[in-house]
Motif scaffolding. Structure first.
Motif, PDB file in Angstrom:
ATOM      1  N   VAL A   1       0.831  -1.209   0.000  1.00  0.00           N
ATOM      2  CA  VAL A   1       0.000   0.000   0.000  1.00  0.00           C
ATOM      3  C   VAL A   1       0.866   1.260   0.000  1.00  0.00           C
ATOM      4  O   VAL A   1       0.492   2.275  -0.611  1.00  0.00           O
ATOM      5  CB  VAL A   1      -0.944  -0.005   1.225  1.00  0.00           C
ATOM      6  CG1 VAL A   1      -1.615   1.354   1.413  1.00  0.00           C
ATOM      7  CG2 VAL A   1      -1.997  -1.089   1.073  1.00  0.00           C
ATOM      8  N   THR A   2       2.029   1.208   0.648  1.00  0.00           N
ATOM      9  CA  THR A   2       2.892   2.396   0.713  1.00  0.00           C
ATOM     10  C   THR A   2       3.694   2.622  -0.566  1.00  0.00           C
ATOM     11  O   THR A   2       4.478   3.576  -0.637  1.00  0.00           O
ATOM     12  CB  THR A   2       3.870   2.288   1.893  1.00  0.00           C
ATOM     13  OG1 THR A   2       4.693   1.115   1.742  1.00  0.00           O
ATOM     14  CG2 THR A   2       3.120   2.213   3.213  1.00  0.00           C
ATOM     15  N   GLY A   3       3.522   1.750  -1.557  1.00  0.00           N
ATOM     16  CA  GLY A   3       4.160   1.993  -2.847  1.00  0.00           C
ATOM     17  C   GLY A   3       5.282   1.062  -3.236  1.00  0.00           C
ATOM     18  O   GLY A   3       5.818   1.152  -4.348  1.00  0.00           O
ATOM     19  N   GLU A   4       5.674   0.151  -2.344  1.00  0.00           N
ATOM     20  CA  GLU A   4       6.728  -0.806  -2.694  1.00  0.00           C
ATOM     21  C   GLU A   4       6.161  -1.895  -3.601  1.00  0.00           C
ATOM     22  O   GLU A   4       4.969  -2.188  -3.566  1.00  0.00           O
ATOM     23  CB  GLU A   4       7.320  -1.433  -1.427  1.00  0.00           C
ATOM     24  CG  GLU A   4       7.922  -0.436  -0.458  1.00  0.00           C
ATOM     25  CD  GLU A   4       9.125   0.293  -1.032  1.00  0.00           C
ATOM     26  OE1 GLU A   4       9.813  -0.280  -1.899  1.00  0.00           O
ATOM     27  OE2 GLU A   4       9.357   1.440  -0.612  1.00  0.00           O
ATOM     28  N   THR A   5       7.036  -2.488  -4.395  1.00  0.00           N
ATOM     29  CA  THR A   5       6.621  -3.571  -5.284  1.00  0.00           C
ATOM     30  C   THR A   5       7.416  -4.830  -4.945  1.00  0.00           C
ATOM     31  O   THR A   5       8.587  -4.747  -4.538  1.00  0.00           O
ATOM     32  CB  THR A   5       6.866  -3.197  -6.752  1.00  0.00           C
ATOM     33  OG1 THR A   5       8.256  -2.831  -6.931  1.00  0.00           O
ATOM     34  CG2 THR A   5       5.987  -2.021  -7.164  1.00  0.00           C
ATOM     35  N   PRO A   6       6.815  -5.999  -5.097  1.00  0.00           N
ATOM     36  CA  PRO A   6       7.532  -7.248  -4.790  1.00  0.00           C
ATOM     37  C   PRO A   6       8.750  -7.434  -5.693  1.00  0.00           C
ATOM     38  O   PRO A   6       8.730  -7.062  -6.869  1.00  0.00           O
ATOM     39  CB  PRO A   6       6.474  -8.324  -5.048  1.00  0.00           C
ATOM     40  CG  PRO A   6       5.163  -7.611  -5.002  1.00  0.00           C
ATOM     41  CD  PRO A   6       5.421  -6.242  -5.504  1.00  0.00           C
ATOM     42  N   THR A   7       9.813  -8.000  -5.132  1.00  0.00           N
ATOM     43  CA  THR A   7      11.021  -8.325  -5.886  1.00  0.00           C
ATOM     44  C   THR A   7      11.430  -9.757  -5.574  1.00  0.00           C
ATOM     45  O   THR A   7      10.868 -10.398  -4.674  1.00  0.00           O
ATOM     46  CB  THR A   7      12.180  -7.380  -5.510  1.00  0.00           C
ATOM     47  OG1 THR A   7      12.584  -7.648  -4.154  1.00  0.00           O
ATOM     48  CG2 THR A   7      11.748  -5.918  -5.639  1.00  0.00           C
ATOM     49  N   LEU A   8      12.425 -10.248  -6.298  1.00  0.00           N
ATOM     50  CA  LEU A   8      12.908 -11.605  -6.058  1.00  0.00           C
ATOM     51  C   LEU A   8      13.505 -11.761  -4.661  1.00  0.00           C
ATOM     52  O   LEU A   8      13.542 -12.866  -4.117  1.00  0.00           O
ATOM     53  CB  LEU A   8      13.954 -11.976  -7.112  1.00  0.00           C
ATOM     54  CG  LEU A   8      13.422 -12.250  -8.532  1.00  0.00           C
ATOM     55  CD1 LEU A   8      14.583 -12.516  -9.485  1.00  0.00           C
ATOM     56  CD2 LEU A   8      12.455 -13.434  -8.518  1.00  0.00           C
ATOM     57  N   LEU A   9      13.962 -10.654  -4.078  1.00  0.00           N
ATOM     58  CA  LEU A   9      14.547 -10.735  -2.737  1.00  0.00           C
ATOM     59  C   LEU A   9      13.520 -11.117  -1.684  1.00  0.00           C
ATOM     60  O   LEU A   9      13.883 -11.575  -0.598  1.00  0.00           O
ATOM     61  CB  LEU A   9      15.198  -9.399  -2.370  1.00  0.00           C
ATOM     62  CG  LEU A   9      16.484  -9.045  -3.123  1.00  0.00           C
ATOM     63  CD1 LEU A   9      16.961  -7.649  -2.739  1.00  0.00           C
ATOM     64  CD2 LEU A   9      17.572 -10.073  -2.843  1.00  0.00           C
ATOM     65  N   TRP A  10      12.258 -10.955  -2.000  1.00  0.00           N
ATOM     66  CA  TRP A  10      11.215 -11.296  -1.021  1.00  0.00           C
ATOM     67  C   TRP A  10      11.209 -12.792  -0.707  1.00  0.00           C
ATOM     68  O   TRP A  10      10.695 -13.199   0.340  1.00  0.00           O
ATOM     69  CB  TRP A  10       9.843 -10.853  -1.523  1.00  0.00           C
ATOM     70  CG  TRP A  10       9.600  -9.372  -1.404  1.00  0.00           C
ATOM     71  CD1 TRP A  10      10.550  -8.387  -1.451  1.00  0.00           C
ATOM     72  CD2 TRP A  10       8.347  -8.716  -1.223  1.00  0.00           C
ATOM     73  NE1 TRP A  10       9.971  -7.152  -1.325  1.00  0.00           N
ATOM     74  CE2 TRP A  10       8.612  -7.319  -1.172  1.00  0.00           C
ATOM     75  CE3 TRP A  10       7.036  -9.144  -1.113  1.00  0.00           C
ATOM     76  CZ2 TRP A  10       7.605  -6.377  -1.014  1.00  0.00           C
ATOM     77  CZ3 TRP A  10       6.027  -8.207  -0.949  1.00  0.00           C
ATOM     78  CH2 TRP A  10       6.304  -6.837  -0.897  1.00  0.00           C
ATOM     79  N   VAL A  11      11.768 -13.597  -1.599  1.00  0.00           N
ATOM     80  CA  VAL A  11      11.798 -15.045  -1.335  1.00  0.00           C
ATOM     81  C   VAL A  11      12.741 -15.371  -0.178  1.00  0.00           C
ATOM     82  O   VAL A  11      12.694 -16.475   0.376  1.00  0.00           O
ATOM     83  CB  VAL A  11      12.215 -15.839  -2.592  1.00  0.00           C
ATOM     84  CG1 VAL A  11      11.256 -15.583  -3.738  1.00  0.00           C
ATOM     85  CG2 VAL A  11      13.647 -15.506  -3.005  1.00  0.00           C
TER      86      VAL A  11
ATOM     87  N   ASP B   1      16.150  -4.486   4.255  1.00  0.00           N
ATOM     88  CA  ASP B   1      16.885  -4.634   2.992  1.00  0.00           C
ATOM     89  C   ASP B   1      16.077  -5.436   1.982  1.00  0.00           C
ATOM     90  O   ASP B   1      16.027  -5.099   0.796  1.00  0.00           O
ATOM     91  CB  ASP B   1      18.229  -5.319   3.239  1.00  0.00           C
ATOM     92  CG  ASP B   1      19.257  -4.376   3.843  1.00  0.00           C
ATOM     93  OD1 ASP B   1      19.036  -3.151   3.817  1.00  0.00           O
ATOM     94  OD2 ASP B   1      20.285  -4.869   4.350  1.00  0.00           O
ATOM     95  N   LEU B   2      15.435  -6.498   2.449  1.00  0.00           N
ATOM     96  CA  LEU B   2      14.696  -7.377   1.547  1.00  0.00           C
ATOM     97  C   LEU B   2      13.392  -6.742   1.073  1.00  0.00           C
ATOM     98  O   LEU B   2      13.057  -6.837  -0.118  1.00  0.00           O
ATOM     99  CB  LEU B   2      14.387  -8.700   2.262  1.00  0.00           C
ATOM    100  CG  LEU B   2      15.589  -9.542   2.715  1.00  0.00           C
ATOM    101  CD1 LEU B   2      15.094 -10.789   3.427  1.00  0.00           C
ATOM    102  CD2 LEU B   2      16.468  -9.915   1.540  1.00  0.00           C
ATOM    103  N   LEU B   3      12.650  -6.115   1.972  1.00  0.00           N
ATOM    104  CA  LEU B   3      11.295  -5.662   1.657  1.00  0.00           C
ATOM    105  C   LEU B   3      11.220  -4.247   1.111  1.00  0.00           C
ATOM    106  O   LEU B   3      10.335  -3.941   0.303  1.00  0.00           O
ATOM    107  CB  LEU B   3      10.413  -5.751   2.909  1.00  0.00           C
ATOM    108  CG  LEU B   3      10.145  -7.146   3.467  1.00  0.00           C
ATOM    109  CD1 LEU B   3       9.267  -7.060   4.709  1.00  0.00           C
ATOM    110  CD2 LEU B   3       9.493  -8.037   2.422  1.00  0.00           C
TER     111      LEU B   3
END
Length: 301
Positions: A170-180, A260-262
């Motif tokens: 909601v705050t504008g971040e988008t998922p990346t591969l680091l989320w795994v 760092d990840l999120l």
């Protein structure tokens, strides 16, 4: 009549001084029922009771909100309300967001990660003293209790992480591969939490006043862990040794790792990996050993 009892009766009938109970037990290969088992045997006992640990944790989770009108919904509302209060105090009133990109996500991540450790440590400290009747009635490895409390917090963390990821999006971040790598970060923190929980379980069992002091200790730890501010920014004018101590703080390390990840979309640096792994391994080994050493004493008195 058993052999030790027969030997004791014969000695008394013949006018001889009876052997001590310890000597009789040694002669006939007897051992105390509550004697502390070896470390490998103790680990096997815990593994054999893994279903009890998980069931006990689940039942505590279910019963915790059973008397409230909203029931299990509080597992979602609680982290949301905590995030809202901290945002009001530190993001708006104290204006800590300057110089920090996406401060809402920064703050929410810090709160959620620290709360996982805070609640696990608090539960562990009370796990023995709150279950004395169970300890005195049944024979089982006492480490099952702090481990069950830690599993209870892990189950609640699932709801908190769902809320955290939703708010970050909601705050504008988008998922990346680091989320795994998020589950790996939580695993390292869980291992650390288990070790501290076991350590505090023994302390809380014999020093009841620590449960009164613990909220103040944890609050100090909260303020020293960079939950509301960036440690590198606030400590740049402090001596290197003090800045290093704050950054080596395990809670701060796990928070920064998750950020760092999120949020920052960057692979955690080598120091972050080293710090997180070190604290997880050290806390588990030291905490488990410290708790196991007092296995015979829990529930006495």
């Amino acid at each position: 009549m058993s052999q030790p009892e027969s030997a004791l009766a014969d000695a008394q009938a013949g006018g001889r001084a009876p052997e001590s109970l310890a000597a009789l037990a040694q002669r006939y290969g007897l051992r105390r029922a509550i004697a502390r088992p070896s470390m490998p045997a103790y680990l096997r006992q815990l593994w054999d009771r893994r279903h009890f640990i998980l069931t006990y944790a689940t039942s505590r989770n279910v019963s915790k909100y059973s008397e409230s009108a909203l029931g299990q919904l509080w597992q979602v509302l609680t982290p949301l309300l905590n995030a809202a209060v901290y945002w009001l105090m530190f993001g708006i009133i104290l204006d800590q967001h300057k110089g920090i990109d996406n401060y809402p996500a920064f703050l929410i991540t810090g709160v959620m990660v620290f709360t996982f450790t805070q609640r696990t440590v608090t539960g562990g400290a009370k796990s023995i003293s709150s279950n004395l009747s169970l300890i005195r009635a049944l024979h089982f490895p006492r480490a099952s209790l702090p481990l069950a409390y830690a599993m209870q917090e892990l189950q609640q963390l699932g709801w908190s992480m769902g809320v955290l990821l939703a708010l970050i999006l909601v705050t504008g971040e988008t998922p990346t591969l680091l989320w795994v790598l998020v589950p790996l970060s939580l695993l390292m923190q869980l291992v650390f939490n288990l070790g501290v929980s076991l350590f505090m379980a023994r302390v809380g069992a014999f020093a009841r006043d620590v449960n009164q002091l613990l909220p103040f200790i944890l609050r100090t730890w909260l303020y020293a862990s960079g939950v509301f501010y960036m440690i590198s920014d606030k400590t740049k004018h402090l001596p290197d040794i003090l800045r290093w101590a704050l950054e080596f703080n395990p809670a701060a390390a796990y928070i920064e790792f998750m950020r760092d990840l999120l949020i920052y979309d960057r692979f955690p640096e080598r120091w972050a990996w080293t710090t997180c792994i070190f604290w997880a391994v050290f806390a588990l080994i030291a905490g488990f050993w410290y708790f196991w050493r007092a296995e015979e004493r829990y529930g006495r008195g």
